[in-house]
Motif scaffolding. Structure first.
Motif, mmCIF file in Angstrom:
data_model
loop_
_atom_site.group_PDB
_atom_site.id
_atom_site.type_symbol
_atom_site.label_atom_id
_atom_site.label_comp_id
_atom_site.label_asym_id
_atom_site.label_seq_id
_atom_site.Cartn_x
_atom_site.Cartn_y
_atom_site.Cartn_z
ATOM 1 N N UNK A 195 0.815 -1.210 0.000
ATOM 2 C CA UNK A 195 0.000 0.000 0.000
ATOM 3 C C UNK A 195 0.859 1.276 0.000
ATOM 4 N N UNK A 196 1.996 1.230 0.672
ATOM 5 C CA UNK A 196 2.853 2.417 0.722
ATOM 6 C C UNK A 196 3.397 2.787 -0.653
ATOM 7 N N UNK A 197 3.434 1.818 -1.582
ATOM 8 C CA UNK A 197 3.955 2.087 -2.923
ATOM 9 C C UNK A 197 2.983 2.912 -3.765
ATOM 10 N N UNK A 198 1.689 2.892 -3.380
ATOM 11 C CA UNK A 198 0.687 3.629 -4.148
ATOM 12 C C UNK A 198 0.092 4.809 -3.388
ATOM 13 N N UNK A 199 0.394 4.945 -2.103
ATOM 14 C CA UNK A 199 -0.230 5.972 -1.275
ATOM 15 C C UNK A 199 0.007 7.373 -1.842
ATOM 16 N N UNK A 200 -1.091 8.070 -2.138
ATOM 17 C CA UNK A 200 -1.067 9.457 -2.633
ATOM 18 C C UNK A 200 -0.305 9.602 -3.950
ATOM 19 N N UNK A 201 -0.220 8.509 -4.729
ATOM 20 C CA UNK A 201 0.506 8.552 -5.998
ATOM 21 C C UNK A 201 -0.421 8.202 -7.155
ATOM 22 N N UNK A 202 0.025 8.517 -8.348
ATOM 23 C CA UNK A 202 -0.694 8.118 -9.552
ATOM 24 C C UNK A 202 -0.208 6.733 -9.965
ATOM 25 N N UNK A 203 -1.152 5.860 -10.289
ATOM 26 C CA UNK A 203 -0.830 4.488 -10.688
ATOM 27 C C UNK A 203 -1.215 4.293 -12.152
ATOM 28 N N UNK A 204 -0.349 3.633 -12.896
ATOM 29 C CA UNK A 204 -0.639 3.252 -14.278
ATOM 30 C C UNK A 204 -0.832 1.744 -14.314
ATOM 31 N N UNK A 205 -2.061 1.306 -14.555
ATOM 32 C CA UNK A 205 -2.379 -0.125 -14.610
ATOM 33 C C UNK A 205 -2.248 -0.603 -16.051
ATOM 34 N N UNK A 206 -1.575 -1.731 -16.239
ATOM 35 C CA UNK A 206 -1.297 -2.265 -17.575
ATOM 36 C C UNK A 206 -1.960 -3.634 -17.736
ATOM 37 N N UNK A 207 -2.581 -3.833 -18.905
ATOM 38 C CA UNK A 207 -3.134 -5.147 -19.257
ATOM 39 C C UNK A 207 -2.929 -5.364 -20.747
ATOM 40 N N UNK A 208 -3.181 -6.602 -21.203
ATOM 41 C CA UNK A 208 -2.960 -6.884 -22.625
ATOM 42 C C UNK A 208 -4.103 -6.377 -23.498
ATOM 43 N N UNK A 209 -5.347 -6.517 -23.033
ATOM 44 C CA UNK A 209 -6.482 -6.118 -23.868
ATOM 45 C C UNK A 209 -7.626 -5.629 -22.994
ATOM 46 N N UNK A 210 -8.364 -4.642 -23.483
ATOM 47 C CA UNK A 210 -9.552 -4.151 -22.798
ATOM 48 C C UNK A 210 -10.771 -4.434 -23.656
ATOM 49 N N UNK A 211 -11.783 -5.068 -23.052
ATOM 50 C CA UNK A 211 -13.059 -5.310 -23.736
ATOM 51 C C UNK A 211 -14.116 -4.393 -23.136
ATOM 52 N N UNK A 212 -14.719 -4.788 -22.034
ATOM 53 C CA UNK A 212 -15.708 -3.932 -21.373
ATOM 54 C C UNK A 212 -15.061 -2.993 -20.369
ATOM 55 N N UNK A 213 -13.869 -3.333 -19.913
ATOM 56 C CA UNK A 213 -13.204 -2.558 -18.871
ATOM 57 C C UNK A 213 -13.476 -3.076 -17.475
ATOM 58 N N UNK A 214 -14.142 -4.233 -17.354
ATOM 59 C CA UNK A 214 -14.499 -4.764 -16.040
ATOM 60 C C UNK A 214 -13.266 -5.062 -15.189
ATOM 61 N N UNK A 215 -12.276 -5.741 -15.759
ATOM 62 C CA UNK A 215 -11.085 -6.093 -14.996
ATOM 63 C C UNK A 215 -10.299 -4.851 -14.613
ATOM 64 N N UNK A 216 -10.164 -3.922 -15.544
ATOM 65 C CA UNK A 216 -9.451 -2.685 -15.255
ATOM 66 C C UNK A 216 -10.193 -1.863 -14.206
ATOM 67 N N UNK A 217 -11.524 -1.902 -14.229
ATOM 68 C CA UNK A 217 -12.300 -1.188 -13.214
ATOM 69 C C UNK A 217 -12.031 -1.749 -11.831
ATOM 70 N N UNK A 218 -12.022 -3.087 -11.724
ATOM 71 C CA UNK A 218 -11.741 -3.722 -10.439
ATOM 72 C C UNK A 218 -10.337 -3.369 -9.955
ATOM 73 N N UNK A 219 -9.380 -3.350 -10.876
ATOM 74 C CA UNK A 219 -8.001 -3.008 -10.509
ATOM 75 C C UNK A 219 -7.889 -1.550 -10.090
#
Length: 243
Positions: A195-219
Motif C-alpha cells: 500500500x505504501x507504494x501507491x499511497x497518494x501517488x498516480x498508478x498506471x495499470x497495464x493489461x494486454x487487452x480491454x473489452x468492457x473494462x471490467x477487470x481494469x475497473x476492479x483493478x
C-alpha cells in the motif's frame, strides 16, 4: 571479439525477422513494411477514458466514446496501442497463448508511444494480477511482462505485485457488460504490504487487452481503496464494437 563484432556475427547467423510473418527486417523485434501497414495502430482522435478511436480530428480537448459517457470509469484516463482485430488480435493471442515473449519488446515501444498523454514521471506502473492457480497453469502473466518492459522504456517505477487476485473468477469471454463487472467485482485488492507504494501517488495499470473494462475497473478501484491519488490505464489492444 568486441561486443559490436559479436553482434555483427550474430546477425549474420540469425538475421532479424518480422515479429509477425518472419520475413527479414532491418532491426530486431520489428515489423516488415506490409505487416506494419496492416497492423491496426490507434492514432488520431480517441476516447480519453478507454482509448478507442473516435471519428473526427483531434482538437486538443478530451472526447469520450458512448460507453464511457454512459458508464463512469473509476480511472482518470486510458489509452491503447492497437485495435484488437487482424494483426492486433494475432499479436495479443500469440503473446498470451503462444509463449511469444519476443512480442513484449516491440509492444512496450508501441504502448509507450500511446501512453504519452498519461505520462507522469512520479507514477508507479503495475500489471493486472493473475490468480495463483492461473499463474501455475500459464506460467507467466502477460500483463506483468508488458508492464515491466513499459516501465523500463519510460523510466518509471514498477511494482509487479501492487495488486493481488483474492479469488479465481470464471472466464469473461462471452459475457455481457453487466455480467463481466459482476464476475470480477471485488476479486482484485491492493497487496497488504504494498500500500505504501501507491499511497497518494498516480498508478498506471497495464493489461494486454480491454473489452468492457471490467477487470481494469476492479483493478482501479483496488488502487483507489489502497490510497492511490489517481489511476490511469494502458493496454496493448482495445476491442472496438465497430472496428
Amino acid at each position: 571479439m568486441s561486443a559490436r563484432a559479436f553482434q555483427t556475427a550474430l546477425r549474420l547467423v540469425y538475421p532479424p525477422r518480422c515479429t509477425l510473418c518472419g520475413d527479414h527486417v532491418d532491426s530486431d523485434f520489428g515489423l516488415c513494411g506490409p505487416c506494419w501497414r496492416e497492423t491496426p495502430f490507434i492514432s488520431g482522435l480517441c476516447c480519453d477514458a478507454c482509448g478507442v478511436p473516435l471519428p473526427g480530428d483531434d482538437q486538443g480537448e478530451a472526447e469520450y466514446c458512448d460507453d464511457c459517457l454512459r458508464f463512469a470509469r473509476p480511472w482518470e484516463r486510458g489509452r491503447a496501442a492497437l485495435l484488437y482485430k487482424d494483426h492486433g488480435r494475432k499479436l495479443v493471442l500469440s503473446l498470451k497463448h503462444g509463449d511469444r515473449h519476443d512480442i513484449v519488446r516491440p509492444a512496450a515501444l508501441w504502448m509507450a508511444r500511446a501512453a504519452a498523454p498519461l505520462f507522469d514521471r512520479r507514477m508507479v506502473v503495475a500489471p493486472v494480477p493473475l490468480h495463483w492457480t492461473r499463474m501455475l497453469k500459464r506460467r507467466f502473466n502477460q500483463a506483468a511482462l508488458l508492464a515491466e518492459a513499459l516501465s523500463r522504456e519510460l523510466g518509471l517505477e514498477y511494482c509487479p505485485d501492487l495488486l493481488i487476485r483474492r479469488r479465481r473468477t470464471q472466464s469473461l469471454e462471452g459475457l455481457g457488460f453487466d455480467a463481466r463487472h459482476a464476475t470480477v467485482g471485488q476479486a482484485i485488492a491492493p497487496h497488504p504490504r504494498r500500500r505504501h507504494r501507491m499511497a497518494a501517488r498516480k498508478v498506471l495499470i497495464v493489461d494486454d487487452v480491454m473489452t468492457s473494462g471490467a477487470t481494469l475497473s476492479a483493478a482501479a478501484q483496488a488502487c483507489l481503496s489502497g490510497g492511490a491519488a489517481t489511476v490511469n490505464v494502458l493496454t496493448l489492444a482495445r476491442v472496438a464494437k465497430d472496428a
